[in-house]
Enzyme design. Structure first.
Site, PDB file in Angstrom:
ATOM      1  N   ARG A  33       0.801  -1.224   0.000  1.00  0.00           N
ATOM      2  CA  ARG A  33       0.000   0.000   0.000  1.00  0.00           C
ATOM      3  C   ARG A  33       0.837   1.279   0.000  1.00  0.00           C
ATOM      4  O   ARG A  33       0.523   2.212  -0.724  1.00  0.00           O
ATOM      5  CB  ARG A  33      -0.938   0.017   1.218  1.00  0.00           C
ATOM      6  CG  ARG A  33      -1.937  -1.111   1.222  1.00  0.00           C
ATOM      7  CD  ARG A  33      -2.958  -0.986   2.319  1.00  0.00           C
ATOM      8  NE  ARG A  33      -3.902   0.093   2.088  1.00  0.00           N
ATOM      9  CZ  ARG A  33      -4.987   0.314   2.814  1.00  0.00           C
ATOM     10  NH1 ARG A  33      -5.258  -0.486   3.823  1.00  0.00           N
ATOM     11  NH2 ARG A  33      -5.787   1.308   2.556  1.00  0.00           N
ATOM     12  N   HIS A  79      -8.289  -3.830  -6.686  1.00  0.00           N
ATOM     13  CA  HIS A  79      -7.966  -3.109  -5.454  1.00  0.00           C
ATOM     14  C   HIS A  79      -9.191  -3.083  -4.544  1.00  0.00           C
ATOM     15  O   HIS A  79     -10.010  -2.160  -4.610  1.00  0.00           O
ATOM     16  CB  HIS A  79      -7.529  -1.683  -5.812  1.00  0.00           C
ATOM     17  CG  HIS A  79      -6.745  -0.996  -4.739  1.00  0.00           C
ATOM     18  ND1 HIS A  79      -5.474  -1.378  -4.378  1.00  0.00           N
ATOM     19  CD2 HIS A  79      -7.048   0.064  -3.948  1.00  0.00           C
ATOM     20  CE1 HIS A  79      -5.015  -0.578  -3.437  1.00  0.00           C
ATOM     21  NE2 HIS A  79      -5.965   0.301  -3.146  1.00  0.00           N
ATOM     22  N   TYR A 123     -18.644  13.132 -12.351  1.00  0.00           N
ATOM     23  CA  TYR A 123     -18.613  14.299 -13.230  1.00  0.00           C
ATOM     24  C   TYR A 123     -17.311  14.413 -14.023  1.00  0.00           C
ATOM     25  O   TYR A 123     -17.267  15.133 -15.017  1.00  0.00           O
ATOM     26  CB  TYR A 123     -18.784  15.578 -12.403  1.00  0.00           C
ATOM     27  CG  TYR A 123     -20.092  15.657 -11.655  1.00  0.00           C
ATOM     28  CD1 TYR A 123     -21.309  15.590 -12.332  1.00  0.00           C
ATOM     29  CD2 TYR A 123     -20.118  15.789 -10.272  1.00  0.00           C
ATOM     30  CE1 TYR A 123     -22.511  15.659 -11.644  1.00  0.00           C
ATOM     31  CE2 TYR A 123     -21.312  15.863  -9.575  1.00  0.00           C
ATOM     32  CZ  TYR A 123     -22.510  15.792 -10.269  1.00  0.00           C
ATOM     33  OH  TYR A 123     -23.699  15.852  -9.604  1.00  0.00           O
TER      34      TYR A 123
END
Length: 738
Positions: A33, A79, A123
């Site tokens: 990570r 993931h 968006y």
């Protein structure tokens, strides 16, 4: 679970189990990570993002897709973490003020340098950049290993081929368990030049490499003000810090006026927060040379700083702002990465470059072998096709007349099973003369390429030459001018006048017996000072200016300094002194004053030892202060007097008085000092610095008198002295203020 295990309880050590679980978590956080791989410079989430976008065919020449689609694919396939963290990682890859060479080409609101948040993922749209495409170049040619995904339904690359030096070019930051990484971005052309030099000169030093890539190159520009020697030490060890300043220029106005315009700010500093910080400094009178600050930025940074008056030195104005605000920051180096064996360690510049080059060398070998296998398969088929053209009539006859044409062809012409299958699958239109010519040309081309690849795999020099040529192509393809200016400057912090950072005005510093300190505007008499809280009482006062550093001498021998302008003012009890300085709980402040650097001071312990020291020694910049007088539990600091005369007179608790020239007292920087007066019992009661010609003074019964016969008590230092004058108040001492 076997039936025999049902209901079975096993006793285990809680500490061992906890350590085992925590170790598993730490390894997962570190390797899966938080830390980037030295080979491609990516953390797993970034690698999975780029790879998922490639699978979605979001290459630089394609159209955009919604970020929500990308995030969904990454989360579902590779993931298994929150969508917000994945989207935040994607956004950062698209921000040109955060990434030196963005890997994602974003369309929509992806945030800005002011710190505004990006629009929601539904968006915004995205696709890969040419840099990301270079990172994955050859990924379908067995260039890297793949592993199963978390659910074993897909496969993902362990590392990307990385034809682009991403770790150094884009940098990396991350916090793991017990370790962290912080690598600044660099100019890719300079990185490629340094790597090219390392190929030709494998024993090159870090200094040699820094001649080609001298310093980081931040996306927001700025000015790096550290000297080359300090940078070399940082790049050798992989740890350290550099100073980064905003870039500014003086802009002339009408009538001889001028203003400062900041066009580039330090990396990772939000512009809106920076302007708010400067405005707060201005409001709190921490930058008295500054008159006003305005933000005139559009798509480029433009922060206008107006001076208080046109007579202000712009260099001094900016020096005060660099010291007080985030117009100057420090970027910490901690080049902690996962090496090729997935082991976290701190690397220097040379190690990082060599690790990337070794990875590129391995990728070249693997791609070459993969290509050779593909060429061999194709040449096998082409050889079969050419046999058809040479024996076309016989091949047609066998196919028409034989019940099992495949084995017949293999027997008649010595074909392999693959060749026979390819011949049987040929279309009639492929038997044209033109197709025969094109096949022979392809055969010749592939044969030449095969020979070249065999030569490449047989020669390490040829492979490194190919990698060097790739580096030149990468440098030319992604070249752009350096943004961060490298201009070491002198450290002016020590020489910066206090008036440049604090508005000068008179104050009275007051310290209470319970250890509360505050400042009151103006030079106020004791009887006019504000009242302290119940149960407390005034201990010491000091009249000074807000630009002064006030010295506090503790009985334990330590000396501390606090800025008068930093002390709380206005209503309230002030601030606890022990929050400002590290004063022992058993210790107490003996005196508080502003030392004169040109003056000498006599320091004396209660047992009659002491020394003279310069006024410059009576200050300490650290919160812990510094030891000035070496003391003992029964011998603490009792006096600190400025040397304003040629003689000193001391009186002991036994009533003996002694005078001698101050010149007999040794002058040192710190220590226990020499014996000033010797006592059979008791210690030092009081002392006074005076001029022998004028005589020393003392007070008895409220009346002051001057001792005309002062020479009577003059003797050698460290003697006992003579009895004090009649009516001299031994218990009160000389009775003089100060």
């Amino acid at each position: 679970m076997p039936d025999t295990n049902i209901g079975n309880i096993e006793s285990v050590s809680f500490s061992d189990t906890l350590a085992e679980r925590y170790l598993a978590y730490a390894l997962s956080a570190t390797m899966s990570r938080s830390l980037p791989d030295v080979r491609d410079g990516l953390k797993p989430v970034h690698r999975r993002l780029v790879y998922a976008m490639m699978q979605l065919k979001l290459d630089p020449g394609s159209g955009y897709k919604k970020c929500a689609r990308v995030v969904g694919d990454v989360m579902g396939k590779f993931h298994p973490h929150g969508d917000s963290s994945i989207y935040e990682a994607l956004v950062r890859l698209a921000q040109d003020f955060a990434s030196r060479y963005p890997l994602v080409d974003g369309q929509g609101n992806f945030g800005n340098i002011d710190g505004d948040n990006p629009a929601a993922m539904r968006y915004t749209e995205s696709r890969l950049t040419a840099v990301a495409a270079a990172l994955m170049e050859g990924i379908d040619e067995d260039a890297v290993d793949f592993r199963p995904t978390y659910d074993n339904e897909e496969r993902e690359p362990v590392v990307l081929p990385a034809a682009f030096p991403n770790l150094l070019a884009n940098g990396a930051t991350g916090i793991a368990v017990g370790m962290a990484t912080s690598i600044p971005p660099h100019n890719v052309r300079e990185v490629c030049r340094a790597a090219h030099h390392l190929i030709h000169y494998p024993s090159a030093s870090v200094a040699d490499l820094l001649a080609l890539m001298p310093a980081p190159d931040f996306p927001t520009g700025g000015q790096i003000v550290d000297d080359p020697a300090a940078l070399c030490a940082i790049y050798e060890t992989g740890r350290g810090a550099i100073r980064l300043r905003a870039r500014w220029s003086r802009e002339e106005l009408d009538g001889g006026a001028w203003q400062v315009v900041v066009t580039e700010i330090p990396y990772q500093v939000q512009k809106s927060a920076l302007i708010e910080q400067i405005a707060n400094l201005l409001e709190n009178k921490k930058v008295p040379l500054l008159g006003d600050v305005r933000d005139e930025s559009s798509d480029v940074v433009r922060i206008v700083l107006e001076p208080k008056s046109r007579g202000v030195d712009p260099e001094l104005l900016m020096a005060s702002l660099f010291r007080a605000s985030n117009l100057e920051t420090r970027f910490n180096f901690n080049m902690n990465v996962l090496d090729a064996n997935r082991t976290p360690r701190v690397m220097g510049l040379r190690e990082i470059l060599q690790a990337w080059l070794d990875h590129r060398h391995e990728v070249l070998e693997r791609r070459s072998r993969h290509r050779l296998e593909a060429i061999a398969r194709r040449l096998e088929i082409l050889n079969g096709y050419l046999i058809v053209y040479v024996n076309l009539d016989e091949v047609i006859r066998i196919i028409r007349e034989e019940d099992e044409p495949k084995p017949a062809l293999m027997t008649a012409f010595g074909l392999t099973e693959v060749q026979a299958e390819a011949i049987l699958n040929m279309r009639l239109r492929s038997l044209r003369r033109l197709d025969e010519i094109s096949l022979r040309n392809e055969h010749e081309r592939l044969t030449a390429e095969q020979a070249r690849l065999h030569g490449l795999l047989a020669s390490a020099d040829l492979r490194w030459a190919a990698i060097a040529s790739e580096l030149e192509g990468t440098a030319d393809r992604f070249r752009d001018p350096r943004r961060s200016l490298i201009a070491p400057v002198a450290d002016v912090d020590e020489a910066l006048p206090a008036a440049a950072v604090i508005e000068k005005e008179p104050v009275t510093v007051m310290l209470t017996q319970m250890g509360w300190i505050r400042a009151v505007r103006g030079h106020v008499a004791v009887d006019a000072l504000p009242k302290v809280k119940d149960g407390d009482a005034l201990h010491l006062i000091c009249h000074c200016q807000t630009t002064d550093r006030v010295t506090l001498l503790a009985a334990g021998g330590r000396v501390f300094s606090v800025g008068a302008g930093d002390l709380p003012r206005g209503r309230g009890d002030g601030q606890a002194l022990r929050l400002l300085i590290d004063l022992d709980i058993q210790d107490s402040v003996l005196t508080m004053f502003v030392p004169d650097p040109g003056q000498r001071y006599l320091l004396a312990r209660s047992d009659g030892r002491g020394f003279v020291t310069a006024g410059t020694e009576l200050s300490a910049e650290r919160k812990a202060g510094k030891v000035l007088v070496v003391t003992q539990p029964e011998a603490l600091v009792a006096f600190c007097k400025p040397v304003t005369g040629d003689h000193v007179v001391l009186v002991g608790e036994n009533g003996k008085m002694l005078a001698y020239p101050v010149s007999e007292i040794p002058q040192i920087q710190r220590g226990a000092g020499a014996i000033l007066q010797r006592y059979k019992s008791g210690g030092l009661r009081d002392l006074q610095i005076f001029n022998l010609a004028d005589g020393f003074r003392w007070v008895a019964g409220g009346a002051a008198r001057t001792e005309a016969n002062s020479a009577y008590w003059v003797a050698g230092r460290a003697t006992q002295g003579k009895a004090a004058p009649k009516k001299f108040p031994v218990k009160d001492g000389f009775g003089l203020p100060g």
